[in-house]
Design an enzyme around this catalytic site. Structure first.
Site, mmCIF file in Angstrom:
data_model
loop_
_atom_site.group_PDB
_atom_site.id
_atom_site.type_symbol
_atom_site.label_atom_id
_atom_site.label_comp_id
_atom_site.label_asym_id
_atom_site.label_seq_id
_atom_site.Cartn_x
_atom_site.Cartn_y
_atom_site.Cartn_z
ATOM 1 N N GLY A 125 1.786 3.246 0.031
ATOM 2 C CA GLY A 125 2.085 4.378 -1.211
ATOM 3 C C GLY A 125 0.746 5.492 -0.974
ATOM 4 N N VAL A 126 1.419 6.642 -1.859
ATOM 5 C CA VAL A 126 0.421 7.663 -1.460
ATOM 6 C C VAL A 126 -0.597 7.394 -2.708
ATOM 7 C CG1 VAL A 126 1.850 9.182 0.082
ATOM 8 C CG2 VAL A 126 1.959 8.990 -2.441
ATOM 9 N N ASN A 165 2.302 0.336 -7.200
ATOM 10 C CA ASN A 165 2.886 0.634 -8.308
ATOM 11 C C ASN A 165 3.183 2.195 -8.467
ATOM 12 O OD1 ASN A 165 1.644 -1.342 -10.257
ATOM 13 N ND2 ASN A 165 0.182 -0.854 -9.737
ATOM 14 N N VAL A 207 4.935 -0.506 -9.673
ATOM 15 C CA VAL A 207 6.194 -1.752 -9.198
ATOM 16 C C VAL A 207 7.433 -1.688 -10.196
ATOM 17 C CG1 VAL A 207 5.199 -3.454 -10.843
ATOM 18 C CG2 VAL A 207 5.538 -3.528 -7.948
ATOM 19 N N ASP A 208 7.886 -1.279 -11.447
ATOM 20 C CA ASP A 208 8.827 -2.460 -11.380
ATOM 21 C C ASP A 208 10.121 -1.061 -11.135
ATOM 22 O OD1 ASP A 208 7.954 -2.798 -14.131
ATOM 23 O OD2 ASP A 208 6.920 -1.349 -13.772
ATOM 24 N N ASP A 227 -0.703 -10.247 -15.690
ATOM 25 C CA ASP A 227 -0.799 -10.246 -16.945
ATOM 26 C C ASP A 227 -1.115 -10.751 -17.308
ATOM 27 O OD1 ASP A 227 0.419 -6.896 -16.855
ATOM 28 O OD2 ASP A 227 0.998 -7.488 -15.279
ATOM 29 N N ALA A 273 -1.124 -13.927 -15.562
ATOM 30 C CA ALA A 273 -2.009 -14.991 -15.665
ATOM 31 C C ALA A 273 -3.722 -14.465 -16.247
ATOM 32 C CB ALA A 273 -2.876 -14.797 -14.576
ATOM 33 N N HIS A 333 5.130 -3.405 -16.379
ATOM 34 C CA HIS A 333 3.484 -3.580 -15.804
ATOM 35 C C HIS A 333 2.817 -2.511 -16.262
ATOM 36 C CE1 HIS A 333 0.258 -5.496 -13.658
ATOM 37 N NE2 HIS A 333 0.507 -3.801 -12.436
HETATM 38 P P1 ADP Z 1 -3.680 0.473 -3.073
HETATM 39 O O1 ADP Z 1 -5.258 0.062 -3.697
HETATM 40 O O2 ADP Z 1 -2.720 0.330 -3.948
HETATM 41 O O3 ADP Z 1 -3.855 -0.444 -2.223
HETATM 42 P P2 ADP Z 1 -4.231 2.340 -0.883
HETATM 43 O O4 ADP Z 1 -4.626 3.900 -0.876
HETATM 44 O O5 ADP Z 1 -6.146 1.757 -0.877
HETATM 45 O O6 ADP Z 1 -3.969 1.553 -2.071
HETATM 46 O O7 ADP Z 1 -3.357 1.942 0.331
HETATM 47 C C1 ADP Z 1 -2.084 2.735 0.152
HETATM 48 C C2 ADP Z 1 -1.926 1.786 2.295
HETATM 49 O O8 ADP Z 1 -0.675 3.095 2.314
HETATM 50 C C3 ADP Z 1 -2.760 2.791 3.098
HETATM 51 O O9 ADP Z 1 -3.801 2.353 4.037
HETATM 52 C C4 ADP Z 1 -2.067 4.147 3.344
HETATM 53 O O10 ADP Z 1 -1.994 4.393 4.882
HETATM 54 C C5 ADP Z 1 -0.832 3.522 3.640
HETATM 55 N N1 ADP Z 1 0.475 4.361 3.177
HETATM 56 C C6 ADP Z 1 0.968 5.428 2.852
HETATM 57 N N2 ADP Z 1 2.463 6.060 3.433
HETATM 58 C C7 ADP Z 1 2.720 5.158 4.422
HETATM 59 C C8 ADP Z 1 3.674 4.348 4.759
HETATM 60 N N3 ADP Z 1 4.728 5.619 4.815
HETATM 61 N N4 ADP Z 1 3.661 3.887 6.364
HETATM 62 C C9 ADP Z 1 3.151 2.646 5.673
HETATM 63 N N5 ADP Z 1 1.456 3.122 4.854
HETATM 64 C C10 ADP Z 1 2.040 3.745 4.251
#
Ligand code: ADP
Length: 313
Positions: free
Chosen positions: A76-77, A117, A119-120, A148, A150, A175
């Site tokens: 995720g971003v 997230n 997540v739903d 939740d 838990a 969630h």
């Molecule tokens: P969280 O706390 O939810 O784990 P993070 O920002 O620490 O959030 O982790 C999200 C991870 O997803 C990062 O390591 C990021 O590099 C990775 N990520 C984002 N976009 C992609 C993608 N297109 N493919 C693979 N991994 C990705």
């Protein structure tokens, strides 16, 4: 047994750690855009292995997911300053649009466990992209409200002086803010909550219930305020769900999965108690909810449906 993790930030890496400590699977393949960080995570995780159970952590790309029984999706971003929740959702939707088909291209038989997230909504989208790829519907699920539920059992268990493993309490719906604690269905070792409290002369009035409700619902906010993000709880929940799938456990977990109808709302994805086994989702438990709890679940299901519609616009 091979497990993939796509997105190895805090949540993905902690899930790997939780699996290693319990010896879940034999090989964990980490896939992330950030190769340097992922290689460092793999080294660090492999150094825990000699102290725990036989496991191998590798860094790979999508072709290396070939043969995985489960692939955890925690990619995720993060939110940019000033970015709205909906805009963030749009960007994460784009991530899934490319990531989900790539996983299934190389590991078509894998069950996808979504942890990103919200997540739903992300599970709903993952299911859509997976269906377009021909994957069976049972193969997509999200962590939902496992954590939740838990937290609910843990807090209630502490109040009752009973270990949380003997307290069955479900949190259903989103969630997040609109989730619903199903007080009416709580049992302690199979005994209805009120009967248990009466027999043991334990006070559980509305004020105490409100306090537990608040602590469950606001747990993530409190943790984020204190340490920036949450990952141990959800990491352990991911490990438990992966275990249920790879060992075909057939256990009841409040994961989330797309549903044709829930509390009168059509085509949405929220958490409910589901039977989970080797092929992912087996069935949803038929809950007979009444009054306020039904209305709250209906509202929560509607919140997610609207968020999904917001992306589709
Ligand atoms: P969280 O706390 O939810 O784990 P993070 O920002 O620490 O959030 O982790 C999200 C991870 O997803 C990062 O390591 C990021 O590099 C990775 N990520 C984002 N976009 C992609 C993608 N297109 N493919 C693979 N991994 C990705």
């Amino acid at each position: 047994l091979k497990v993939g993790i796509v997105g190895t930030g805090m949540v993905g890496a902690t899930a790997a750690y939780a699996m290693i400590l319990q010896g879940i699977g034999r090989e964990i393949v980490l896939v992330d855009l950030n190769k340097k960080r992922t290689e460092a995570e793999a080294d660090d995780l492999n150094h825990a292995v000699p102290f725990t159970k036989p496991e191998l952590v590798t860094v790979g790309d999508y072709p290396d997911l070939d043969g995985c029984k489960v692939v955890v999706v925690a990619a995720g971003v993060s939110q940019k300053p000033g970015e709205t929740r909906q805009a963030l959702l749009g960007r994460n939707a784009k991530v899934f649009e490319t990531v989900i088909p790539k996983i299934l291209q190389h590991s078509p038989k894998a069950t996808l466990l979504v942890a990103t997230n919200p997540v739903d909504v992300m599970t709903h989208l993952a299911a859509r992209f997976a269906a377009a790829h021909g994957a069976p519907a049972s193969h997509v699920l999200g962590t939902g409200t496992c954590l939740d539920s838990a937290r609910f059992s843990h807090l209630l268990g502490r109040h009752l002086g009973v270990d949380s493993s003997s307290v069955h309490g479900y949190v259903v719906g989103e969630h997040g803010d609109s989730e619903v604690l199903l007080w009416s269905l709580v049992t302690v070792g199979g005994v209805p909550l009120d009967d248990y409290c009466q027999a043991r002369q334990i006070l559980l009035d509305d004020a105490i219930k409100r306090d537990i409700d608040f602590k469950v619902r606001r747990a993530a906010y409190r943790i984020i305020e204190g340490k920036g993000s949450t990952y141990y709880g959800v990491g352990a929940a991911i490990a438990a769900i992966v275990h249920a799938i790879i060992h075909n456990e057939k256990c009841v977990l409040t994961i989330c999965a797309p549903m044709a109808t829930v509390a009168g709302v059509q085509n949405t994805t929220v958490a409910m108690p589901f039977l989970v086994g080797g092929d992912g989702v087996i069935a949803v438990l038929p809950l007979s909810l009444q009054g306020e709890e039904y209305a709250q679940l209906s509202k929560s299901a509607e919140v997610i449906k609207e968020a999904i519609a917001g992306i589709d616009e």
